[in-house]
Design a protein around this motif. Structure first.
Motif, PDB file in Angstrom:
ATOM      1  N   ASP A   1      -0.118  15.256   5.574  1.00 26.47           N
ATOM      2  CA  ASP A   1       1.275  16.019   5.232  1.00 26.47           C
ATOM      3  C   ASP A   1       1.512  17.059   6.296  1.00 26.47           C
ATOM      4  O   ASP A   1       2.834  17.455   6.150  1.00 26.47           O
ATOM      5  CB  ASP A   1       0.923  16.896   4.013  1.00 26.47           C
TER       6      ASP A   1
ATOM      7  N   ASP B   1       0.455  -1.159   0.247  1.00 28.96           N
ATOM      8  CA  ASP B   1      -0.240   0.094  -0.253  1.00 28.96           C
ATOM      9  C   ASP B   1       0.986   1.307  -0.010  1.00 28.96           C
ATOM     10  O   ASP B   1       0.426   2.544  -0.225  1.00 28.96           O
ATOM     11  CB  ASP B   1      -1.054   0.199   1.137  1.00 28.96           C
TER      12      ASP B   1
ATOM     13  N   LYS C   1       1.409   7.200  -1.015  1.00 32.76           N
ATOM     14  CA  LYS C   1       1.686   8.152  -1.885  1.00 32.76           C
ATOM     15  C   LYS C   1       1.834   9.253  -2.181  1.00 32.76           C
ATOM     16  O   LYS C   1       1.286  10.119  -2.575  1.00 32.76           O
ATOM     17  CB  LYS C   1       3.203   7.876  -2.096  1.00 32.76           C
ATOM     18  N   GLY C   2       0.320   8.518  -2.492  1.00 32.28           N
ATOM     19  CA  GLY C   2      -0.584   9.188  -4.548  1.00 32.28           C
ATOM     20  C   GLY C   2      -1.618   9.226  -3.890  1.00 32.28           C
ATOM     21  O   GLY C   2      -2.417  10.061  -4.617  1.00 32.28           O
ATOM     22  N   THR C   3      -1.761  10.242  -2.788  1.00 35.96           N
ATOM     23  CA  THR C   3      -3.297  10.639  -2.114  1.00 35.96           C
ATOM     24  C   THR C   3      -2.794  11.930  -1.674  1.00 35.96           C
ATOM     25  O   THR C   3      -2.026  11.903  -0.915  1.00 35.96           O
ATOM     26  CB  THR C   3      -3.704   9.588  -1.321  1.00 35.96           C
ATOM     27  N   ALA C   4      -4.066  12.779  -1.972  1.00 32.56           N
ATOM     28  CA  ALA C   4      -3.368  14.481  -1.450  1.00 32.56           C
ATOM     29  C   ALA C   4      -3.339  13.629   0.236  1.00 32.56           C
ATOM     30  O   ALA C   4      -4.508  13.802   0.398  1.00 32.56           O
ATOM     31  CB  ALA C   4      -4.156  15.060  -2.189  1.00 32.56           C
TER      32      ALA C   4
ATOM     33  N   LYS D   1       1.975  11.257   2.979  1.00 29.54           N
ATOM     34  CA  LYS D   1       3.415  11.094   2.451  1.00 29.54           C
ATOM     35  C   LYS D   1       3.311  10.161   3.202  1.00 29.54           C
ATOM     36  O   LYS D   1       3.505   9.306   4.374  1.00 29.54           O
ATOM     37  CB  LYS D   1       4.226  12.549   3.224  1.00 29.54           C
TER      38      LYS D   1
ATOM     39  N   ASP E   1       2.867   2.838  -2.287  1.00 27.68           N
ATOM     40  CA  ASP E   1       2.321   3.573  -3.728  1.00 27.68           C
ATOM     41  C   ASP E   1       1.087   4.207  -3.445  1.00 27.68           C
ATOM     42  O   ASP E   1       0.651   5.725  -3.791  1.00 27.68           O
ATOM     43  CB  ASP E   1       2.539   2.908  -4.793  1.00 27.68           C
ATOM     44  N   ARG E   2      -0.033   3.301  -3.005  1.00 33.27           N
ATOM     45  CA  ARG E   2      -1.326   3.954  -3.008  1.00 33.27           C
ATOM     46  C   ARG E   2      -1.531   5.623  -2.224  1.00 33.27           C
ATOM     47  O   ARG E   2      -1.552   6.429  -1.607  1.00 33.27           O
ATOM     48  CB  ARG E   2      -2.335   2.838  -1.885  1.00 33.27           C
TER      49      ARG E   2
END
Length: 525
Positions: free
Chosen positions: A505, A254, A259-262, A265, A256-257
């Motif tokens: 973040d 999970d 990391k790709g979520t606004a 991090k 990359d998933r």
């Protein structure tokens, strides 16, 4: 279904609570602490949760350096190399208002060294702890010990009066299922106080207004809500939906998933931890001997197992690249580690089968592999892979995967023949590993040596390095000890873990190589 419904409800409550408290950290992990008694269990998650509320004399900063905590300075006594002098921090109070002083240090150290303590193996070199003033203690060792301060980072201090008043002087017996006052209550000097605790469900902590370090550390959060969520998908989903702020063990599939979520991090680092299998090398199997013998007692059988475990495949398939294959149960952070020691054999099933045949097991044998399913990254999946690999050479392995609350007491009681374990090294020195995992198990050493491995010569060397002040000579002894340990194969190394922490973040966190998240260091942007 009931478990998932409970988690959904619990997380909904956490979400509502956070709306009312902007400085609440909602934190989840796969497993929970095993106890709140600071001397009852030497286990990473347990120590981590305790360290939000209790403190040692000396700590490691998230970057790995030793730093003053309840002691402000320390040094070897000028006229006696067997005595360390620790100056204590003045003006520190426990959560109930009692003053912290040298009496509490002597009491806590003696308790940590007591027979029932699981922490005593860390400090076996200590002969005596004595108060030489209200804010000074001397720690006397059995011979000079040049690395003593590094051994104290997990030894938490208790208030002597509080512990005695609540009949909690004796350390809790976790393996026996004992529940004590100290296992469910906390009176520490740490940055957070205990508000409530439901084991395996939820622990709430609140900032301690009189914390000595309130002007030293960020202390961004006024409240912590810690929720163990064993199911990885549920844990990640809660982070993605905003119901959690921070999770420590992001499943590798999970990363990359997330990391790709606004708004989210992932922070990563190598971990100061090795994962391996321990083997019962005594003459008798717990589950009963095979043809009158324990196959695992034969070095050829252990060598066969070692060469059938495909560490690269585990890294690439199970861990998706998030591990470092290991040939030794010592992380690269630790004094004594070398590339040569870390070398591991290439998988060779034909050679492994030949070794089994030479040992008298041409058709293999049955064995149970015991494994936690909520402690290490992909622990059950690693064990499943290992079971399949063993099957390729005829060893009929059966996987028994349980929660760590059941698993660790089983290991401590030596009720297993083949088990997974992960080991971090807070002292960053090989002595820690040898004390706990290789020394013959007795009242002071080898408390995590459930392999029954016993080597009198190695035992003598373990005691010798504790008192060797010539560091070059000491390092040479350590190298010799590792050569012996690697050859004897009481443990089958798998890999060194990688850490992946996920968070919102706005949160600034340094990933601790010991995987010890201490919230007092967390900062908000």
């Amino acid at each position: 279904m009931k478990r998932n419904l409970f988690l959904s409800t619990a997380l909904a409550v956490l979400s509502m609570g956070a709306a009312a408290h902007a400085e609440t950290l909602r934190w989840a992990l796969a497993g929970d602490a095993l106890t709140l008694d600071p001397h009852a269990q030497n286990e990473g998650v347990t120590i981590m949760l305790q360290s939000q509320m209790m403190e040692p004399l000396v700590s490691r900063a998230p970057t790995g350096e030793l730093e003053p905590t309840l002691a402000t300075e320390w040094a070897v006594k000028a006229d006696d190399p067997t005595v360390w002098v620790f100056k204590l921090r003045e003006g520190v109070t426990f959560h109930d208002g009692a003053t912290f002083d040298s009496e509490d240090v002597v009491f806590s150290m003696d308790r940590a060294r007591s027979e029932a303590s699981q922490m005593k193996g860390i400090i076996t070199s200590i002969a005596e702890v004595r108060a030489t003033g209200p804010y000074e203690v001397e720690i006397v060792t059995n011979g000079p010990n040049p690395i003593l301060p590094a051994a104290l980072t997990s030894i938490m201090m208790l208030d002597k009066g509080w512990t005695e008043a609540n009949n909690a002087v004796t350390v809790q017996n976790v393996a026996a299922g004992e529940v004590t006052f100290s296992s469910t209550n906390v009176n520490g000097t740490g940055p957070y106080t205990l508000v409530s605790r439901e084991a395996d469900s939820r622990t709430v902590m609140r900032a301690f207004d009189n914390y000595w370090g309130k002007d030293t550390f960020p202390l961004a959060y006024s409240e912590i809500i810690f929720t163990p969520i064993q199911n990885a998908s549920t844990r990640v989903a809660a982070l993605l939906s905003g119901e959690l702020d921070f999770i420590q063990d992001v499943p590798v599939q999970d990363i990359d998933r997330v990391k790709g979520t606004a708004g989210l991090k992932v922070e990563s680092s190598s971990e100061n931890r090795s994962v391996f299998f321990g083997l019962n090398v005594s003459d008798t199997l717990v589950a009963g001997n095979i043809d009158g013998k324990n196959p695992l007692a034969d070095l050829k059988v252990r060598q066969a197992i070692n060469m059938t475990i495909n560490r690269d495949a585990i890294r690439d398939v199970v861990m998706r690249g998030q591990s470092v294959p290991a040939g030794i149960i010592m992380p690269p952070f630790v004094n004594g580690w070398t590339e040569e020691l870390n070398a591991y054999p290439a998988p060779d099933n034909d050679a492994a089968k030949a070794l089994l045949a030479e040992a008298g097991y041409p058709n293999g044998f049955p064995i149970t592999v015991d494994c936690p399913n909520d402690r290490y990254i992909n622990d059950e999946a690693i064990c499943q892979a290992a079971v399949g690999m063993l099957g390729q050479i005829g060893i009929q392995a059966r996987l028994n995967a349980t929660s760590k609350a059941l698993f660790f007491p089983q290991v401590n009681a030596m009720e297993t023949d083949f088990y997974m374990l992960g080991w971090g090294v807070p002292s960053y020195d090989s002595e820690y590993i040898f004390n706990f995992l290789y020394h013959t198990r007795d009242e002071s050493f080898g408390s995590w040596n459930s392999t029954r491995y016993s080597n009198p010569e190695l035992d003598a060397q373990i005691k010798a390095i504790a008192a060797e002040v010539d560091l070059a000579k000491r390092d040479a002894m350590i190298a010799e000890m590792w050569a012996t340990a690697k050859n004897d194969l009481a443990y089958i190394p798998v890999h060194h873990q990688m850490l992946n922490w996920a968070m919102k973040d706005g949160l600034t966190v340094t990933v601790d190589p010991d995987n010890q998240a201490r919230v007092k260091y967390f900062a908000l942007n």
